[in-house]
Scaffold this motif. Sequence first.
Motif, PDB file in Angstrom:
ATOM      1  N   ALA A  34      64.477  80.697  76.376  1.00 28.27           N
ATOM      2  CA  ALA A  34      63.509  81.259  75.496  1.00 28.27           C
ATOM      3  C   ALA A  34      63.587  80.138  74.269  1.00 28.27           C
ATOM      4  O   ALA A  34      62.415  79.709  73.871  1.00 28.27           O
ATOM      5  CB  ALA A  34      63.651  82.568  74.816  1.00 28.27           C
ATOM      6  N   LEU A  35      64.659  79.678  73.883  1.00 24.56           N
ATOM      7  CA  LEU A  35      64.828  78.912  72.831  1.00 24.56           C
ATOM      8  C   LEU A  35      64.163  77.535  72.983  1.00 24.56           C
ATOM      9  O   LEU A  35      63.369  76.949  72.236  1.00 24.56           O
ATOM     10  CB  LEU A  35      66.353  78.702  72.396  1.00 24.56           C
ATOM     11  CG  LEU A  35      66.713  77.616  71.394  1.00 24.56           C
ATOM     12  CD1 LEU A  35      65.885  77.898  70.020  1.00 24.56           C
ATOM     13  CD2 LEU A  35      68.153  77.482  71.376  1.00 24.56           C
ATOM     14  N   PHE A  36      64.627  77.060  74.291  1.00 23.55           N
ATOM     15  CA  PHE A  36      63.987  75.805  74.836  1.00 23.55           C
ATOM     16  C   PHE A  36      62.632  75.920  75.031  1.00 23.55           C
ATOM     17  O   PHE A  36      61.780  74.881  74.670  1.00 23.55           O
ATOM     18  CB  PHE A  36      64.652  75.378  76.097  1.00 23.55           C
ATOM     19  CG  PHE A  36      63.803  74.136  76.901  1.00 23.55           C
ATOM     20  CD1 PHE A  36      63.714  72.948  76.421  1.00 23.55           C
ATOM     21  CD2 PHE A  36      63.340  74.427  78.031  1.00 23.55           C
ATOM     22  CE1 PHE A  36      62.964  72.025  77.103  1.00 23.55           C
ATOM     23  CE2 PHE A  36      62.649  73.613  78.788  1.00 23.55           C
ATOM     24  CZ  PHE A  36      62.424  72.203  78.371  1.00 23.55           C
ATOM     25  N   LEU A  37      61.726  77.008  75.638  1.00 23.92           N
ATOM     26  CA  LEU A  37      60.400  76.973  75.549  1.00 23.92           C
ATOM     27  C   LEU A  37      59.670  77.058  74.380  1.00 23.92           C
ATOM     28  O   LEU A  37      58.566  76.444  73.997  1.00 23.92           O
ATOM     29  CB  LEU A  37      59.794  77.952  76.557  1.00 23.92           C
ATOM     30  CG  LEU A  37      60.515  78.217  78.101  1.00 23.92           C
ATOM     31  CD1 LEU A  37      59.914  79.321  78.539  1.00 23.92           C
ATOM     32  CD2 LEU A  37      59.568  76.910  78.673  1.00 23.92           C
ATOM     33  N   TRP A  38      60.313  77.588  73.253  1.00 24.16           N
ATOM     34  CA  TRP A  38      59.751  77.741  71.964  1.00 24.16           C
ATOM     35  C   TRP A  38      59.910  76.290  71.217  1.00 24.16           C
ATOM     36  O   TRP A  38      58.849  75.695  70.815  1.00 24.16           O
ATOM     37  CB  TRP A  38      60.375  78.674  71.265  1.00 24.16           C
ATOM     38  CG  TRP A  38      60.005  78.940  69.684  1.00 24.16           C
ATOM     39  CD1 TRP A  38      59.123  79.566  69.215  1.00 24.16           C
ATOM     40  CD2 TRP A  38      60.476  78.100  68.379  1.00 24.16           C
ATOM     41  NE1 TRP A  38      58.690  79.601  67.918  1.00 24.16           N
ATOM     42  CE2 TRP A  38      59.806  78.637  67.279  1.00 24.16           C
ATOM     43  CE3 TRP A  38      61.455  77.059  68.382  1.00 24.16           C
ATOM     44  CZ2 TRP A  38      60.026  78.030  65.968  1.00 24.16           C
ATOM     45  CZ3 TRP A  38      61.710  76.799  67.242  1.00 24.16           C
ATOM     46  CH2 TRP A  38      60.994  76.931  66.205  1.00 24.16           C
ATOM     47  N   SER A  39      61.037  75.688  71.295  1.00 27.76           N
ATOM     48  CA  SER A  39      61.028  74.542  70.818  1.00 27.76           C
ATOM     49  C   SER A  39      60.237  73.425  71.510  1.00 27.76           C
ATOM     50  O   SER A  39      59.807  72.503  70.914  1.00 27.76           O
ATOM     51  CB  SER A  39      62.669  74.020  71.144  1.00 27.76           C
ATOM     52  OG  SER A  39      63.725  74.829  70.412  1.00 27.76           O
ATOM     53  N   LEU A  40      59.975  73.372  72.747  1.00 27.31           N
ATOM     54  CA  LEU A  40      58.961  72.582  73.540  1.00 27.31           C
ATOM     55  C   LEU A  40      57.851  72.784  73.227  1.00 27.31           C
ATOM     56  O   LEU A  40      56.791  71.580  72.871  1.00 27.31           O
ATOM     57  CB  LEU A  40      59.359  72.779  75.108  1.00 27.31           C
ATOM     58  CG  LEU A  40      58.563  71.767  75.972  1.00 27.31           C
ATOM     59  CD1 LEU A  40      58.895  70.326  75.723  1.00 27.31           C
ATOM     60  CD2 LEU A  40      58.446  72.417  77.553  1.00 27.31           C
ATOM     61  N   ASP A  41      57.345  73.920  72.941  1.00 27.79           N
ATOM     62  CA  ASP A  41      55.959  74.299  72.376  1.00 27.79           C
ATOM     63  C   ASP A  41      55.880  73.448  71.029  1.00 27.79           C
ATOM     64  O   ASP A  41      54.728  72.782  70.575  1.00 27.79           O
ATOM     65  CB  ASP A  41      55.773  75.407  72.035  1.00 27.79           C
ATOM     66  CG  ASP A  41      54.247  75.980  71.977  1.00 27.79           C
ATOM     67  OD1 ASP A  41      53.204  75.551  72.816  1.00 27.79           O
ATOM     68  OD2 ASP A  41      53.989  76.602  70.940  1.00 27.79           O
ATOM     69  N   ARG A  42      56.805  73.690  70.238  1.00 28.34           N
ATOM     70  CA  ARG A  42      56.694  73.091  68.939  1.00 28.34           C
ATOM     71  C   ARG A  42      56.409  71.510  69.005  1.00 28.34           C
ATOM     72  O   ARG A  42      55.574  71.006  68.391  1.00 28.34           O
ATOM     73  CB  ARG A  42      58.029  73.496  67.942  1.00 28.34           C
ATOM     74  CG  ARG A  42      58.135  74.897  67.648  1.00 28.34           C
ATOM     75  CD  ARG A  42      57.223  75.649  66.592  1.00 28.34           C
ATOM     76  NE  ARG A  42      55.840  75.776  67.210  1.00 28.34           N
ATOM     77  CZ  ARG A  42      55.496  76.811  67.998  1.00 28.34           C
ATOM     78  NH1 ARG A  42      56.446  77.741  68.456  1.00 28.34           N
ATOM     79  NH2 ARG A  42      54.073  76.853  68.619  1.00 28.34           N
ATOM     80  N   VAL A  43      57.439  70.856  69.668  1.00 26.77           N
ATOM     81  CA  VAL A  43      57.457  69.374  69.657  1.00 26.77           C
ATOM     82  C   VAL A  43      56.205  68.908  70.325  1.00 26.77           C
ATOM     83  O   VAL A  43      55.832  67.929  69.900  1.00 26.77           O
ATOM     84  CB  VAL A  43      58.822  68.872  70.343  1.00 26.77           C
ATOM     85  CG1 VAL A  43      60.169  69.206  69.524  1.00 26.77           C
ATOM     86  CG2 VAL A  43      59.132  69.052  71.789  1.00 26.77           C
ATOM     87  N   THR A  44      55.644  69.562  71.440  1.00 26.73           N
ATOM     88  CA  THR A  44      54.625  69.166  71.913  1.00 26.73           C
ATOM     89  C   THR A  44      53.471  69.188  70.878  1.00 26.73           C
ATOM     90  O   THR A  44      52.493  68.305  70.967  1.00 26.73           O
ATOM     91  CB  THR A  44      54.199  70.054  73.240  1.00 26.73           C
ATOM     92  OG1 THR A  44      55.361  70.091  74.147  1.00 26.73           O
ATOM     93  CG2 THR A  44      52.730  69.546  73.748  1.00 26.73           C
ATOM     94  N   HIS A  45      53.196  70.172  70.363  1.00 29.41           N
ATOM     95  CA  HIS A  45      52.078  70.246  69.096  1.00 29.41           C
ATOM     96  C   HIS A  45      52.329  69.224  68.195  1.00 29.41           C
ATOM     97  O   HIS A  45      51.274  68.515  67.571  1.00 29.41           O
ATOM     98  CB  HIS A  45      52.065  71.641  68.554  1.00 29.41           C
ATOM     99  CG  HIS A  45      51.362  72.388  69.400  1.00 29.41           C
ATOM    100  ND1 HIS A  45      52.029  73.363  70.380  1.00 29.41           N
ATOM    101  CD2 HIS A  45      50.025  73.022  69.576  1.00 29.41           C
ATOM    102  CE1 HIS A  45      51.301  74.039  71.122  1.00 29.41           C
ATOM    103  NE2 HIS A  45      49.934  73.835  70.323  1.00 29.41           N
TER     104      HIS A  45
END
Length: 424
Positions: A36-47
């Motif tokens: 969950a932490l990874f997916l949330w962080s990945l969404d942030r860095v992608t944006h």
Amino acid sequence: MKRWPNLLQPLNNLAQLLWWSLLILPVAVLTGSASALFLWSLDRVTHIHWTHPHLLFALPIAGGLVGLLYHHLGKNSDRGNNLLIDEIHQPGGGVPARMAPLVLIATLITHLFGGSAGREGTAVQMGGSLAGLLSRMFRVGPDTRRLMLMGGIAAGFGAVFGTPLTGAVFAMEVLFIGRIQYDALIPVLIASIIGDATCTAWGIHHTVYHLEVAPDAGLRAAFHPLLLAKVALAAILFGLAARLFTTLTHATQSLFARRIAYPPLRPVIGGLLVIAMVYLLGTRDYLGLGVDNPDPNAVSITSSFQPDGAHTWSWLWKTLFTAVTLGSGFKGGEVTPLFYIGATLGHSLGLLLQEPVALFASLGFIAVFAGAANTPLACTLMGIELFGSHYGVSFGLACFIAYHSSGPTGIYHAQRLAVPKNRS
């Protein structure tokens, strides 16, 4: 008196199963939370990358940072999923706890600056690393440690894609080519379900893919020989695309290792090559994860389900971008790029064969992965979990044929050959 052992054996088996399940629970909860932490962080860095596209020019510097992190701190973590598979087959030096934070940080760096990579490898490696740490804390034996590592793989895979059944079967099927390890069935199923539920409980939402089916079509598509023949033909090409991806990625990795002696320098050169390819092709469509894109005209996995959502050679360009990114030493998974390759190739084949583009995009989505990872059963289940059961027969046909036509190896070197695909 000789009958007593036979009467007690089921109770002993049940007690052992309960014990394994209890050990799996903390692995699943921690892995689901880490995912969950990874997916949330990945969404942030992608944006962030989408809103600051000039970050691409720092990709070589980011590659150098990733290379230095693994060169000085990685120990054997650089082997990634192959290390986990080897440890399950034959316990050796163990799975280092540092693997989880290293792969998390390195993957986020890769995506922040535009590298073409996925996310499955990160979640699976975090799950395996956490399972290894807990197995040392609990001081369990080799057999139990093996099951805990498989549980970490299942929980990571199930959580990162929202496919708990697929995660469980993947953890059993990925170890051998041609054989499934059913002895771990209940523990890995529990791990995958709890991992996915934990990730969802943190508020993470997965991409919803739309494969339109008529409301009165029933649970299963009617038998259409011509359609199934076209599916079989496309599946052969999906298997060949998987083989191309595997061969090219391994060859790129070997080439970088032979030509550049200092490992941290390899992703620096890889980053420069990615930038060069962007400007040679004149598009950024093949950077990053590729699931979606804020540009409505860009090619992505979700756009591939639309009639005009991909170009004829999109699958090939994504193959090249990902092979250079991962082969040079950036971190992330291969699976989401394989989804992209399969969906865009399926889009093109759907147009060529005059069949629904969304159906063939979904077939490619799962079948290219099935061929590259040698996991046809898990990928068939993934098709049903993501797209529904209506085309389940087509999903199975595509995955099994792609698996058979993808060659003797796959993306994971550590897989053991149990049953050859072609006995001749």
